[in-house]
Structure formats: C-alpha cells, structure tokens
Write a protein that holds these residues in place. Structure first.
Motif, PDB file in Angstrom:
ATOM      1  N   GLU A   1       0.971  -1.020  -0.020  1.00 36.29           N
ATOM      2  CA  GLU A   1       0.379  -0.030   0.379  1.00 36.29           C
ATOM      3  C   GLU A   1       1.024   1.059   0.082  1.00 36.29           C
ATOM      4  N   THR A   2       0.519   2.145  -0.617  1.00 38.14           N
ATOM      5  CA  THR A   2       1.372   3.165  -1.097  1.00 38.14           C
ATOM      6  C   THR A   2       1.170   4.569  -0.686  1.00 38.14           C
ATOM      7  N   SER A   3      -0.446   4.578  -0.401  1.00 44.95           N
ATOM      8  CA  SER A   3      -1.341   5.438   0.258  1.00 44.95           C
ATOM      9  C   SER A   3      -1.916   5.750   1.527  1.00 44.95           C
ATOM     10  N   THR A   4      -1.951   6.824   2.600  1.00 45.78           N
ATOM     11  CA  THR A   4      -1.836   6.647   3.685  1.00 45.78           C
ATOM     12  C   THR A   4      -3.326   6.652   3.897  1.00 45.78           C
ATOM     13  N   LEU A   5      -4.446   6.746   2.566  1.00 48.49           N
ATOM     14  CA  LEU A   5      -6.018   6.493   2.788  1.00 48.49           C
ATOM     15  C   LEU A   5      -6.353   4.873   2.522  1.00 48.49           C
ATOM     16  N   SER A   6      -6.847   4.477   2.929  1.00 43.59           N
ATOM     17  CA  SER A   6      -7.743   3.573   2.855  1.00 43.59           C
ATOM     18  C   SER A   6      -8.639   3.335   1.571  1.00 43.59           C
ATOM     19  N   ALA A   7      -8.759   2.121   0.593  1.00 47.41           N
ATOM     20  CA  ALA A   7      -9.373   1.689  -0.463  1.00 47.41           C
ATOM     21  C   ALA A   7     -10.796   2.568   0.659  1.00 47.41           C
ATOM     22  N   PHE A   8     -11.249   2.079   1.562  1.00 46.75           N
ATOM     23  CA  PHE A   8     -12.699   2.695   1.568  1.00 46.75           C
ATOM     24  C   PHE A   8     -13.377   4.057   1.561  1.00 46.75           C
ATOM     25  N   ASP A   9     -11.518   4.886   3.018  1.00 48.68           N
ATOM     26  CA  ASP A   9     -11.795   6.201   2.463  1.00 48.68           C
ATOM     27  C   ASP A   9     -11.980   6.943   1.553  1.00 48.68           C
ATOM     28  N   LEU A  10     -10.706   6.117   0.484  1.00 51.69           N
ATOM     29  CA  LEU A  10     -10.732   6.500  -1.396  1.00 51.69           C
ATOM     30  C   LEU A  10     -11.677   6.300  -1.594  1.00 51.69           C
ATOM     31  N   ALA A  11     -13.222   4.979  -1.944  1.00 53.62           N
ATOM     32  CA  ALA A  11     -14.117   5.051  -2.253  1.00 53.62           C
ATOM     33  C   ALA A  11     -14.813   6.221  -2.072  1.00 53.62           C
ATOM     34  N   ARG A  12     -15.080   6.468  -0.300  1.00 50.74           N
ATOM     35  CA  ARG A  12     -15.925   7.447  -0.195  1.00 50.74           C
ATOM     36  C   ARG A  12     -15.435   8.872  -0.238  1.00 50.74           C
ATOM     37  N   ILE A  13     -14.454   9.285  -0.747  1.00 49.35           N
ATOM     38  CA  ILE A  13     -14.687  10.212  -1.432  1.00 49.35           C
ATOM     39  C   ILE A  13     -14.102  10.473  -2.918  1.00 49.35           C
ATOM     40  N   GLN A  14     -14.058   9.071  -3.595  1.00 49.62           N
ATOM     41  CA  GLN A  14     -14.739   8.836  -5.006  1.00 49.62           C
ATOM     42  C   GLN A  14     -16.007   9.540  -4.949  1.00 49.62           C
ATOM     43  N   PHE A  15     -17.634   8.328  -4.541  1.00 48.91           N
ATOM     44  CA  PHE A  15     -18.069   8.987  -4.628  1.00 48.91           C
ATOM     45  C   PHE A  15     -18.857  10.034  -4.199  1.00 48.91           C
ATOM     46  N   ALA A  16     -18.622  11.242  -2.816  1.00 43.77           N
ATOM     47  CA  ALA A  16     -18.786  12.502  -2.427  1.00 43.77           C
ATOM     48  C   ALA A  16     -18.187  13.297  -3.723  1.00 43.77           C
ATOM     49  N   PHE A  17     -17.175  13.136  -4.752  1.00 45.96           N
ATOM     50  CA  PHE A  17     -17.158  13.824  -5.801  1.00 45.96           C
ATOM     51  C   PHE A  17     -18.036  13.418  -6.907  1.00 45.96           C
ATOM     52  N   THR A  18     -18.209  12.123  -7.316  1.00 43.56           N
ATOM     53  CA  THR A  18     -18.911  12.386  -8.446  1.00 43.56           C
ATOM     54  C   THR A  18     -20.433  12.125  -8.796  1.00 43.56           C
ATOM     55  N   ILE A  19     -21.063  12.000  -7.164  1.00 46.42           N
ATOM     56  CA  ILE A  19     -22.168  12.289  -6.772  1.00 46.42           C
ATOM     57  C   ILE A  19     -22.616  14.314  -6.430  1.00 46.42           C
ATOM     58  N   SER A  20     -21.010  15.039  -5.459  1.00 48.15           N
ATOM     59  CA  SER A  20     -21.409  16.110  -5.957  1.00 48.15           C
ATOM     60  C   SER A  20     -21.392  16.920  -7.411  1.00 48.15           C
ATOM     61  N   PHE A  21     -20.540  16.260  -8.401  1.00 48.96           N
ATOM     62  CA  PHE A  21     -21.026  16.041  -9.369  1.00 48.96           C
ATOM     63  C   PHE A  21     -22.236  16.112 -10.381  1.00 48.96           C
ATOM     64  N   HIS A  22     -22.880  14.913  -9.724  1.00 53.85           N
ATOM     65  CA  HIS A  22     -23.623  14.724 -10.616  1.00 53.85           C
ATOM     66  C   HIS A  22     -24.796  15.619 -10.147  1.00 53.85           C
ATOM     67  N   ILE A  23     -25.368  15.752  -8.892  1.00 48.58           N
ATOM     68  CA  ILE A  23     -26.834  16.168  -7.871  1.00 48.58           C
ATOM     69  C   ILE A  23     -27.003  17.465  -8.769  1.00 48.58           C
ATOM     70  N   VAL A  24     -26.198  18.336  -9.463  1.00 46.80           N
ATOM     71  CA  VAL A  24     -26.301  19.873  -9.400  1.00 46.80           C
ATOM     72  C   VAL A  24     -26.898  19.413 -10.894  1.00 46.80           C
ATOM     73  N   PHE A  25     -26.705  18.644 -11.406  1.00 44.61           N
ATOM     74  CA  PHE A  25     -27.859  18.777 -13.480  1.00 44.61           C
ATOM     75  C   PHE A  25     -28.691  18.554 -12.797  1.00 44.61           C
ATOM     76  N   PRO A  26     -29.184  17.435 -12.176  1.00 43.22           N
ATOM     77  CA  PRO A  26     -30.468  16.349 -13.075  1.00 43.22           C
ATOM     78  C   PRO A  26     -31.377  18.095 -11.600  1.00 43.22           C
ATOM     79  N   ALA A  27     -30.823  18.328 -11.008  1.00 40.99           N
ATOM     80  CA  ALA A  27     -31.563  19.276 -10.097  1.00 40.99           C
ATOM     81  C   ALA A  27     -31.951  20.718 -10.307  1.00 40.99           C
ATOM     82  N   LEU A  28     -31.085  21.105 -11.900  1.00 35.90           N
ATOM     83  CA  LEU A  28     -31.383  22.187 -12.483  1.00 35.90           C
ATOM     84  C   LEU A  28     -32.140  21.292 -13.620  1.00 35.90           C
ATOM     85  N   SER A  29     -31.850  20.424 -14.154  1.00 36.67           N
ATOM     86  CA  SER A  29     -33.667  20.006 -14.738  1.00 36.67           C
ATOM     87  C   SER A  29     -34.641  20.005 -14.509  1.00 36.67           C
TER      88      SER A  29
END
Length: 471
Positions: free
Chosen positions: A2-30
């Motif tokens: 492992e080369t990252s100080t963050l676990s796969a669990f932490d990174l998976a949460r960050i990834q989902f938070a990032f993608t959903i933050s981009f996603h939710i604004v467009f359907p809301a506007l639509s």
C-alpha cells in the motif's frame, strides 16, 4: 504494498462524494427548468406573446446541456455501486435495485419518449402536441425524483423489509417506498430543484439587465423567477422545519451532530450559532449559543430535551465538525434567498425592480447559491447518517468492495481529470449561452413575428439521478 495513507474505504468514500457532487447539480437544474419551460410554453399558447416562445427556446438549450451532463455523471455512479460498493449492492440490491428499475420503467419511458419532440419538434408537430410533450418530460423528471428519493429515504429510515440469507428482502413495498422520512425529503428536494432553477433564471435576467437590456423576455424571466422564489423560499423553510422534526425522531444522532451538542441539556437546549466541534475532545469550542432556542426550533417547546452526542457510542457518532457547518451554510444561504425574494417583492411594488442595479448585482451573486445550498444539504443528510449506509442496519464499512487503495486511488485521479475536462467544458458552454441571452422580442405586446426557428440543440439522453447512496 500500500502506497497511500488513505485506505481503500476512505478513497471509495471520497470518490463517491466527488462524483455525486458533480451529478446532483445537473438533475436538480433539469427538474426545475423542465417545469419552468412547461409554464412558459403554456403562457405562449394562452397569450400568443412571442417572448414566451423565445424564452422556451432559450431555456431548452440550457436544459438540454444539463440533461446530457446528468446522463454521463449518472451512468458513472451506477457502475460505482458494483465496483466500489459491492457489499451494499449484495445486501440492499433486492430493494434499491427494484426501486431504480421502477424509475427506468416509468420516468425513462416518459422522458425518452417525448424529449425529442420537446427539443426538436417545434416545426414537426402542432403547438398543443408539442406542449403535451414538454409537459410529459417535466412530469417525467418529477417521477424520476420520486423513485430516487424513495430509495435514498429507505436507506435513511428503513422499514418494510426482512433480512434473509444476508439480503434485505422487501416484505411490504408500501412501507419500503413510503418510509417515515420519504414525504419530507421528496418535497424538500423537489422544492430545492425549483429554487435552484429560479436562482439561475433570476441571475441570468439580472446579468442582462445590468448590461442594459430591457426587452420583454429578459424582464419576464426575471420577474417570474423572483416571483417563484418569493413563494418557495419561505415554504422551503417550513418544509425544512418539519423535516428536522422527523430527523430528530428517527435519527437523533444526526441532529445532535448538526447542533454540535455533546451533553444533553435538561430543561431546554440552547442553539449554537457558531462554534468549532471537536470530535476528539467531545466539545464545541468557541460556541456562541442562545439558551432554549434549540428547543424552540427543534422540538417547538421551551424546555424540549435533545440527546447529546455523548449519549451515543463513539463508533455511532456522525462527524459533527462537517455536519455542523454544512447545515449552517444551508440555512444561512436559505435566509439570504428569503431576503432576496422579499426585496424583489418590495421593489416590484415600487416599480423599481428593473432599474435597481444594486439589487441586480445581489441577484447575480445569488445565482450559484442554490447549487451550494443543495450540496450543503446533501452533505448534512448523508454525512449525518454515518457510520451507517442503511441506518441502524448496515455500516458503511461493510458496504465497500474488497479493493486495494491503489485501485481506488487511480480511478479517483482519473475521475478528477476527466470530470473537470468534460463537465468544465459543459458548464463553460452553458455560461456562454446564458451570457448571450434570449433573442430580442420586438413588441412587448406579442405582435412580433411568431415564426421563430430554434437553433439546433445538442444531442441529449436521459439523466439517471442515481443519488441513492452517498458514502
């Protein structure tokens, strides 16, 4: 290794938070724009005024771009459920998978069947048939929100199921769908989408008023958006209050985290206006509090008692540092929206709405606030649910797939690069359209030439609002 100080669990949460933050604004506007466009087209059919059709054509372009970006971001999230959150998919799939299927079978067919007519059918079908298509698309976006909020709300307040062989199996679909938090969250999110659209429309009108335009289309969309905001902003505050009471009943730890409340205060709970919650020290530093106000707001009584975070096990406490401030961002911007709408009402009565440049600047600055408030609200809701992915039933740590941190980290970096390129380009294009504004109507009373041609619109597909899991 492992080369990252963050676990796969932490990174998976960050990834989902990032993608959903981009996603939710467009359907809301639509969602908000679809209904706004339907109202504009109805007014055009009723009055025959050209500027209503001009506004339909103009906002349909923005709707189409937002729709398309909602598709791309939604599809990515669908894959994430299987790649990063296999544990959740295995456990809750019989319920959440079915609810998303219902969304496809209802909202998908409504939107996909009539979207092409709405965008490209102005010269191919009659006016009433075109309006029917526009109205159907608007209804489809609301139906989509219904099923997505049902799925997400079940994760917040699960009921109507049994656990069989490690799977959540539905035993009462009515209880699954109409779970305790669903009505409040559906109304709250739908109103939020309308508010997001109203703020974007009013900011666009303000921009063009500041640039010296006074044609009927610009003035009409400006006053319509602010009129909607004048009604919805206070209503949203009332709905939020009822949602808060529901949350206090079913997720008391979330409310304690929102308030930075560590100790249960007998005889009445104070409201902390500001402070810095410290999860390790179990205190809120530099708190500025008003006695009993927390009880009045959260329980509607002078001496209502709210459980402090210390009454919950350490491993079942949400991150108060995050939730405390995301909640205040949401509420603070909500108050500014009410102020904006109230000032609009005063200026309109005085006949100064289209000439008060200071107000136009205020409306322009408030344009993005709907998106910020929307994201802050979702952060409050989803971070406040932690450490549960299905509240009280399944922990988020149990939902993650058996991946290495390198695997998740590489995909996260790829998402960051691609998202900023793709969606940055899309947002830039939308802003370019907004700056150009609607075509100028030559006659305020609607006698202009009605043979308006729409520009070719970008190809679109249906947005998948797959915001059912935020981890």
């Amino acid at each position: 290794m492992e080369t990252s100080t963050l676990s796969a669990f932490d990174l998976a949460r960050i990834q989902f938070a990032f993608t959903i933050s981009f996603h939710i604004v467009f359907p809301a506007l639509s969602i908000g724009l679809a209904s706004f466009i339907a109202v504009l087209e109805w007014r055009w059919l009723k009055t025959g005024k050209a500027y209503y059709k001009e506004l339909c054509l103009f906002w349909s372009k923005i709707f189409a771009v937002a729709f398309g970006m909602g598709v791309v971001s939604g599809v990515v999230m669908s894959y994430e459920f299987g790649t990063n959150w296999a544990g959740f998919s295995k456990f809750a799939g019989p319920i959440t998978g079915a609810l998303l299927t219902y969304e496809v079978m209802t909202a998908f067919f409504l939107e996909a069947g009539f979207l092409g007519i709405m965008l490209f059918g102005w010269q191919r079908v009659g006016p009433r048939a075109h309006f029917a298509a526009t109205l159907t698309v608007a209804v489809g976006t609301l139906v989509s929100a219904f099923w997505i909020l049902a799925s997400n709300s079940w994760m917040q307040t699960p009921q109507g199921f049994a656990i069989v062989d490690g799977h959540a199996v539905p035993v009462d679909w009515f209880k699954v769908i109409f779970n305790p938090s669903f009505p409040y969250r559906l109304v709250h999110m739908t109103l939020a989408a309308f508010v997001v659209a109203a703020l974007v429309v009013s900011a666009t009108g303000a921009w063009h008023l500041l640039k010296g335009r006074r044609d009927p289309g610009v003035k009409k969309m400006f006053v319509m958006a602010l009129g909607l905001l004048l009604v919805l902003a206070p209503v949203q505050a009332l709905v939020g209050d009822q949602h808060g009471l529901n949350t206090l009943k079913y997720q008391p730890a979330k409310v304690a985290a929102m308030e930075g409340l560590w100790d249960t205060e007998a005889g009445g709970t104070s409201l902390k206006l500001f402070g810095l919650p410290d999860m390790q020290a179990e205190t809120t530093r530099y708190a500025v509090a008003i006695p009993h106000l927390g009880s009045l707001i959260l329980t509607h009584s002078w001496d209502g008692e709210i459980r402090g975070l210390k009454s919950f096990p350490r491993d079942e406490r949400p991150n108060s540092t995050v939730v405390f401030w995301s909640f205040r961002v949401m509420v603070g911007l909500g108050v500014l929206m009410i102020v904006l709408a109230a000032l609009a009402g005063i200026l309109h009565r005085r006949g100064r709405l289209y000439e008060a440049k200071w107000f136009h600047r205020f409306a322009l600055v408030m344009g993005p606030s709907g998106f910020v408030t929307l994201l802050a609200g979702w952060v409050t809701t989803e971070v406040g649910r932690q450490p549960w992915v299905v509240y009280g039933v399944m922990r988020t740590a149990q939902a993650v797939s058996p991946l290495s941190s390198q695997q998740v980290g590489i995909s996260l970096m790829a998402f960051v690069v691609v998202y900023f390129l793709v969606f940055g380009t899309g947002v830039y294009y939308m802003l370019k359209i907004l700056r150009a504004g609607p075509n100028v109507s030559h006659d305020e009373h609607g006698d202009a030439d009605e043979t308006l041609e729409s520009e070719p619109l970008p190809g679109t597909a249906r947005p998948r609002v797959t915001a059912a899991l935020n981890v």
